[in-house]
Design a protein around this motif. Sequence first.
Motif, PDB file in Angstrom:
ATOM      1  N   ASP B 100       0.905  -1.126  -0.010  1.00  0.00           N
ATOM      2  CA  ASP B 100      -0.022  -0.119   0.092  1.00  0.00           C
ATOM      3  C   ASP B 100       0.748   1.263   0.056  1.00  0.00           C
ATOM      4  O   ASP B 100       0.701   2.073  -0.651  1.00  0.00           O
ATOM      5  CB  ASP B 100      -0.792  -0.059   1.364  1.00  0.00           C
ATOM      6  CG  ASP B 100      -1.751   1.171   1.374  1.00  0.00           C
ATOM      7  OD1 ASP B 100      -2.466   1.609   0.591  1.00  0.00           O
ATOM      8  OD2 ASP B 100      -1.948   1.830   2.537  1.00  0.00           O
ATOM      9  N   ALA B 101       1.983   1.142   0.805  1.00  0.00           N
ATOM     10  CA  ALA B 101       2.788   2.370   0.913  1.00  0.00           C
ATOM     11  C   ALA B 101       3.585   2.647  -0.369  1.00  0.00           C
ATOM     12  O   ALA B 101       3.883   3.757  -0.947  1.00  0.00           O
ATOM     13  CB  ALA B 101       3.784   2.124   1.991  1.00  0.00           C
ATOM     14  N   GLY B 103       2.107   2.041  -3.208  1.00  0.00           N
ATOM     15  CA  GLY B 103       1.239   2.464  -4.229  1.00  0.00           C
ATOM     16  C   GLY B 103       0.242   1.592  -4.575  1.00  0.00           C
ATOM     17  O   GLY B 103      -0.767   1.924  -5.605  1.00  0.00           O
ATOM     18  N   ALA B 104       0.228   0.339  -4.335  1.00  0.00           N
ATOM     19  CA  ALA B 104      -1.001  -0.520  -4.668  1.00  0.00           C
ATOM     20  C   ALA B 104      -2.180  -0.190  -4.346  1.00  0.00           C
ATOM     21  O   ALA B 104      -2.445   0.280  -3.100  1.00  0.00           O
ATOM     22  CB  ALA B 104      -0.626  -1.872  -4.041  1.00  0.00           C
ATOM     23  N   PRO B 105      -3.003   0.113  -5.263  1.00  0.00           N
ATOM     24  CA  PRO B 105      -4.375   0.686  -5.004  1.00  0.00           C
ATOM     25  C   PRO B 105      -5.377  -0.369  -4.622  1.00  0.00           C
ATOM     26  O   PRO B 105      -6.474  -0.478  -5.427  1.00  0.00           O
ATOM     27  CB  PRO B 105      -4.665   1.328  -6.433  1.00  0.00           C
ATOM     28  CG  PRO B 105      -4.003   0.389  -7.428  1.00  0.00           C
ATOM     29  CD  PRO B 105      -2.793  -0.084  -6.656  1.00  0.00           C
ATOM     30  N   PHE B 106      -5.328  -0.774  -3.400  1.00  0.00           N
ATOM     31  CA  PHE B 106      -6.247  -1.843  -2.883  1.00  0.00           C
ATOM     32  C   PHE B 106      -7.662  -1.114  -2.942  1.00  0.00           C
ATOM     33  O   PHE B 106      -7.749  -0.061  -2.596  1.00  0.00           O
ATOM     34  CB  PHE B 106      -5.863  -2.242  -1.699  1.00  0.00           C
ATOM     35  CG  PHE B 106      -4.717  -3.111  -1.443  1.00  0.00           C
ATOM     36  CD1 PHE B 106      -4.733  -4.726  -1.954  1.00  0.00           C
ATOM     37  CD2 PHE B 106      -3.510  -2.811  -1.010  1.00  0.00           C
ATOM     38  CE1 PHE B 106      -3.824  -5.270  -1.929  1.00  0.00           C
ATOM     39  CE2 PHE B 106      -2.521  -3.545  -1.179  1.00  0.00           C
ATOM     40  CZ  PHE B 106      -2.409  -4.909  -1.425  1.00  0.00           C
ATOM     41  N   ASN B 107      -8.527  -2.107  -3.333  1.00  0.00           N
ATOM     42  CA  ASN B 107     -10.090  -1.717  -2.892  1.00  0.00           C
ATOM     43  C   ASN B 107     -10.175  -1.310  -1.617  1.00  0.00           C
ATOM     44  O   ASN B 107      -9.485  -1.809  -0.480  1.00  0.00           O
ATOM     45  CB  ASN B 107     -10.811  -2.874  -3.358  1.00  0.00           C
ATOM     46  CG  ASN B 107     -11.391  -3.001  -4.555  1.00  0.00           C
ATOM     47  OD1 ASN B 107     -10.519  -2.774  -5.645  1.00  0.00           O
ATOM     48  ND2 ASN B 107     -12.481  -3.061  -4.957  1.00  0.00           N
ATOM     49  N   ARG B 108     -11.123  -0.364  -1.231  1.00  0.00           N
ATOM     50  CA  ARG B 108     -11.229   0.308   0.232  1.00  0.00           C
ATOM     51  C   ARG B 108     -12.600   0.269   0.731  1.00  0.00           C
ATOM     52  O   ARG B 108     -13.571  -0.126  -0.176  1.00  0.00           O
ATOM     53  CB  ARG B 108     -11.104   1.877  -0.127  1.00  0.00           C
ATOM     54  CG  ARG B 108      -9.671   2.164  -0.670  1.00  0.00           C
ATOM     55  CD  ARG B 108      -8.707   1.852   0.392  1.00  0.00           C
ATOM     56  NE  ARG B 108      -7.189   1.784  -0.219  1.00  0.00           N
ATOM     57  CZ  ARG B 108      -6.053   1.937   0.595  1.00  0.00           C
ATOM     58  NH1 ARG B 108      -6.180   2.181   1.898  1.00  0.00           N
ATOM     59  NH2 ARG B 108      -4.953   1.903   0.013  1.00  0.00           N
ATOM     60  N   GLN B 109     -12.557   0.122   2.044  1.00  0.00           N
ATOM     61  CA  GLN B 109     -13.877   0.165   2.734  1.00  0.00           C
ATOM     62  C   GLN B 109     -14.451   1.790   2.762  1.00  0.00           C
ATOM     63  O   GLN B 109     -13.493   2.647   2.315  1.00  0.00           O
ATOM     64  CB  GLN B 109     -13.891  -0.119   4.103  1.00  0.00           C
ATOM     65  CG  GLN B 109     -13.018  -1.578   4.108  1.00  0.00           C
ATOM     66  CD  GLN B 109     -12.909  -2.105   5.635  1.00  0.00           C
ATOM     67  OE1 GLN B 109     -13.517  -1.740   6.444  1.00  0.00           O
ATOM     68  NE2 GLN B 109     -11.897  -2.912   5.745  1.00  0.00           N
ATOM     69  N   PRO B 110     -15.602   1.870   2.941  1.00  0.00           N
ATOM     70  CA  PRO B 110     -16.108   3.400   3.065  1.00  0.00           C
ATOM     71  C   PRO B 110     -15.095   4.238   3.860  1.00  0.00           C
ATOM     72  O   PRO B 110     -14.818   5.507   3.656  1.00  0.00           O
ATOM     73  CB  PRO B 110     -17.394   3.295   3.538  1.00  0.00           C
ATOM     74  CG  PRO B 110     -17.685   1.722   3.168  1.00  0.00           C
ATOM     75  CD  PRO B 110     -16.715   1.049   3.267  1.00  0.00           C
ATOM     76  N   ASP B 111     -14.598   3.838   4.928  1.00  0.00           N
ATOM     77  CA  ASP B 111     -13.648   4.579   5.882  1.00  0.00           C
ATOM     78  C   ASP B 111     -12.169   4.669   5.352  1.00  0.00           C
ATOM     79  O   ASP B 111     -11.519   5.410   5.921  1.00  0.00           O
ATOM     80  CB  ASP B 111     -13.685   3.871   7.280  1.00  0.00           C
ATOM     81  CG  ASP B 111     -12.988   2.726   7.384  1.00  0.00           C
ATOM     82  OD1 ASP B 111     -12.409   2.242   6.527  1.00  0.00           O
ATOM     83  OD2 ASP B 111     -12.901   2.149   8.651  1.00  0.00           O
ATOM     84  N   GLY B 112     -12.005   4.220   4.084  1.00  0.00           N
ATOM     85  CA  GLY B 112     -10.617   4.379   3.621  1.00  0.00           C
ATOM     86  C   GLY B 112      -9.608   3.498   3.829  1.00  0.00           C
ATOM     87  O   GLY B 112      -8.589   3.271   3.367  1.00  0.00           O
ATOM     88  N   ARG B 113     -10.072   2.343   4.749  1.00  0.00           N
ATOM     89  CA  ARG B 113      -9.207   1.316   4.941  1.00  0.00           C
ATOM     90  C   ARG B 113      -9.239   0.176   3.757  1.00  0.00           C
ATOM     91  O   ARG B 113     -10.084   0.332   3.314  1.00  0.00           O
ATOM     92  CB  ARG B 113      -9.443   0.561   6.388  1.00  0.00           C
ATOM     93  CG  ARG B 113      -9.204   1.694   7.550  1.00  0.00           C
ATOM     94  CD  ARG B 113      -9.466   0.992   8.889  1.00  0.00           C
ATOM     95  NE  ARG B 113     -10.846   0.319   9.063  1.00  0.00           N
ATOM     96  CZ  ARG B 113     -11.316  -0.390   9.908  1.00  0.00           C
ATOM     97  NH1 ARG B 113     -10.511  -0.969  10.651  1.00  0.00           N
ATOM     98  NH2 ARG B 113     -12.424  -0.694   9.799  1.00  0.00           N
ATOM     99  N   ILE B 130      -7.527  -6.127  -5.490  1.00  0.00           N
ATOM    100  CA  ILE B 130      -7.497  -5.000  -6.396  1.00  0.00           C
ATOM    101  C   ILE B 130      -8.558  -5.344  -7.787  1.00  0.00           C
ATOM    102  O   ILE B 130      -8.101  -6.081  -8.508  1.00  0.00           O
ATOM    103  CB  ILE B 130      -6.400  -4.420  -6.723  1.00  0.00           C
ATOM    104  CG1 ILE B 130      -5.417  -4.016  -5.638  1.00  0.00           C
ATOM    105  CG2 ILE B 130      -6.263  -3.184  -7.700  1.00  0.00           C
ATOM    106  CD1 ILE B 130      -4.025  -3.999  -5.607  1.00  0.00           C
TER     107      ILE B 130
END
Lengths: 291, 564, 313
Positions: B100-101, B103-113, B130
């Motif tokens: 993640d650091a 740059g991998a654009p993992f799918n997110r939860q609504p709170d951004g995690r 992703i």
Amino acid sequence: MKVAYYPGCASHGIAKDVDIATQLIAKDLDLELMEVDDWNCCGGGFMDDKNEAVHASLNLRNLEKVEKMGYDKMATPCSVCLNSHKVAADKYENDPVLKEDVDQRLKDANMEEYDNGVESEHFIWVLIRDVGIENIRKHVKRPLTGIKIGTYYGCQLLRPSNVMGFESAFNPHSVMDLVAATGATPVAFPMKTACCGFPLMGSNPPVALKMANNILSSARNEGSEMLVHPCSLCHLQLDVTQDKIQRQFKQDWRLPALYITQLIGLSFGYTPKQLGMSKGSIEYLRSRGIS
Amino acid sequence: MEKKEYDAVILGGGLAGLMAANIVAAAGFSVAVVSKVFPTRSHSAAAEGGIAAYMMGNSDPNDDPDFMSYDEVKGGDYLVDQDAAELLSKKSGEIVSLLDAWGAPFNRQPDGRIALRYFGGQTYPRTRFIADKTGMALLHTLFEHSTGFKNIEYYNEYYVLDIVKEGNNVNGLVAMEMKTLNPIYLKSRALLIASGGIGMMYKHTTNSYINTGDGQGIALRSGVALKDPEFVQFHPTGLYPSDILISEAARAEGAILKNNKGERFMAKYAPHKFDLAPRDIVSRSMTIEIREGRGFEGGYLGLDLRHLGKKYIIERLALAYDAAKNFSGVDASEEMIPVRPAQHYFMGGIDVDTTGTNHDLNGIFSAGESACVSVHGANRLGSNSLLETVVYGRETGNTMVEFLKTHKNVETNSNVEPIIDAAYAYIKRETGEHFGVLTEELRDIMWDNVGIFRDNDKLAEAVSKIKDLRVRARSMYVTDKTSNYNTELFNALETRNMLDVAYTMATAALNRKETRGAHFRDDFPERDDKNWMKHTITYLAGDEVKISYKPVTYTRWKPEVRVY
Amino acid sequence: MEEKEITVNIKKYNDKDGAFWKSYKLKADKYTQMTEVLRRIKSEQDPSLAYRASCHMAVCGSCSMKINGIPSLACRTIALQAVDEKNEINVESMDYYPGVRDLITDIDVFYDKMYKVMPRLIADESVLMGENEQRMTPENQTEVWKFQECIYCGLCVSACPSVKEDEQFLGPAAHAKGFRFIDDVRDTKKSERLDLLMDSAYRCTSCYMCYEVCPQDVQPVIAIKKTKNYLDQYKGNTPITIMARKHDDTVENLIETTGKIKESTLFLKTFGFGEAMRDAIDMLKSGKFKYAFEKDSNVKNMNEIKNMMGEKK
């Protein structure tokens, strides 16, 4: 048949001849062009560079005006205006973040959310699908037999094809079919779907002119005497701007460029002058016995 | 001949290789990455579903790393080295944070995690993803991160010929520039083999065309052992007929396997986990259904997504939807996707310990699918291959850094001419066997005889046929005599590698007289912990495969019956 | 399964013989991908045939070529859908890149453009040290992912008209890549990235060719337009961006004040008096100068326009 008509700024400005010719042949073909009420510039090709939401809002405003007039289609003679309205409506439908921004803008302007009720169309689509090639052929009083016409499509009419939807982006034939209807000989050429470079005139003119020259040269190499295109802005780039191209590339030839309805108008019997053509085109046609 | 010297040479530009390259380069050592394709073309890109990770504070509140290790151990039918599995679980959260650091654009939860979902064999949902192109996104992330290092040099579209040894030490490798066929000697004291899998030796495989066991082949020829090569995973949902992978994500999101009677047949074989039982179980169940006449004509079953709704399918399973549409002409929101099992993953591989070190040759390391640590044992769980590549890619990278600090490059240059001559011999020969014939025969033998259901007769036949193919391969020749991107030559060299690896696989499969995980013997249908709770170690010595054993490492989980 | 015999015409190339066409006949069914067609030609008829292919599921970007003149991935192309009425298919290598062998081209120039845009996330130091976690809204992730989906296949650059004419244009793929990082809330190098991308963005002619040929629907031209949206925040100046600024500000101003564009005003403000006069002379010569004075009515309800164009919401 009544058609909501969006002329676009260029055809009401320095590409006035596009509008002149389109109005003339529409009348002959019993198409009543109903100009969109209080239309605004679509900002095609430029406003979305500044701000996508403003751009989309401007386009949706036009489409809402058309809807209020009671039509579900809007025809335009300009490929850039066409592309602008179609891409804006597509983004509005598929990009929820953009939609939110646009909806707020429409609200601020006391307008409603757009319900995707109007299809933007190119005037030549109306000609081919609604009027019909056969019907056009019936109106030809002066077949342009023997004149070799390079059939140019450019970019905005065709791409992206999943949004534009009328014909293949790589093997289009609409312009060719219309040219054939006039009795002239359509000439396909390798760069028929490449960009004329007009959008670069506002930032990188040398390359813009090179692109225009590529189109003209490609058409000429295949034996075209003239070029026909479907776009008000191609018209600016390929007609008068040819003087600039000649200077930049030290060329001694010109390839007169006509808007498609100008060519159709010629075959309907109008004179080059009536169709608002530039001097270069008038002179060339005179040399081919057409005036 | 051109010669270049580096601290480390890495064979393979997939996830494991690039992770290690980033780690070794960050420590200041010079690295050459050698790959027969541009790195983003590596097979890691094809991994769809996700990467399993226990992330502190962002996991199911009941989950913990031990559950994850337990799932791996049970999923791998107790052939897993439990210390390796525990390391994998323990480091899973931090590796996802690192990606993640970077740059991998993992799918997110609504709170951004980072978001998560269920995958086969998991007690709690742990898969980070992703869209359904997780492998591609991670591969690009690692490759793009590596472009920030000046001390990583890429040898893209270079084909490895063989490892260079000096005594018992690694002294680099010899590769060939594919565009020109010019050989190059890349000298180094550390060599990481991270060259991926072997799928092309099977007639039906979800693997890329490039997965030809090159790393395992050169390792075997250098006296390096393969561990557990009899264990091959068959993925339940290869798209019919192209064998393109339909990700397990489809079943994780609720898709159901159905036979020609419309029955959810997995209820019979895995009454608790249904369609999300481990892959070996689902693939066998499907094969039984087809064999007993409950498949569709042509030999496939249906994967039903229709109840999920078009919008959800396109949002969450875009690749599966597109694949079905483009490659089988099926709109998954209206029809069932035609699927059948296909070869998918090689659990076996170069024998390394949990540091990524192989002990047959000084300076040789391996990570990712080409290695066997073993974290997957007899069957790999979904979402664990990506995890293994990055966790063990990093562990191995760190091991290499320590190794490089304490070792110097071998001073002498080795004589590499015989390696080059052997490759050119295929071009020089005017007649003989053609690679195409040998490869097709091999692909049939492996699929029919070393496949989902095995027995003594099939395996014995396979061993003898492959032995024969290896003899015939010695007179292999290529018709294309040019040195201008001669892909025919590389196909011949790939065939040589596949044959060497296949030979150990078939031999080891014949040798293991029990059923465990993906290794299913009709003639020995039960797991036999008393005699076979051990790793197979295979060496290739001329025409002979030498087999020995290593114990499985236990920490806390005793073998139990494996039901789902 | 029903099979049909097809003819595949391949434009082959090698250093010794140059380019030449060769035809192959084989049978295909309705599922047969062009990658499988090529593999079978190679293994059954012509082992020397050279092409790149890896994943055969459109995620590795290896098998880029022109099929019937259309820049395509071979794996995404089903043979029987691509054949013409004579059951023939023409296959050749991509445009623009130097040919190496048959369908293989040297696309180093593509990679070089990608490397030029600093194609990697530079996170905050505290994140790299593990002291802070990064959050990202699902909406931001969706947009970043859209532009990150590029598979380095090179098709867009092979078909781009601006790349061919302008070496300084970074090309569609590199722009999508560059913008993906500008757009990513986790990145810390926005202004450096604008320095890398802004001038080049105005070398794009917005012809939508990249949008059309992209097998991943990345829509690079949209990424370029979104990059241009940052022009107001961009501090640098190049001849290109100075001109673009003048041009676009004039367009915006015209629409804001009249609702429409007057090309003559636009020419004058963008190109300056001298160039606009040369244009005027050309117009005079062509007999079209009169159109420069065409005066269309302004939009009547300018309030609607002004309210729509207000600050970004």
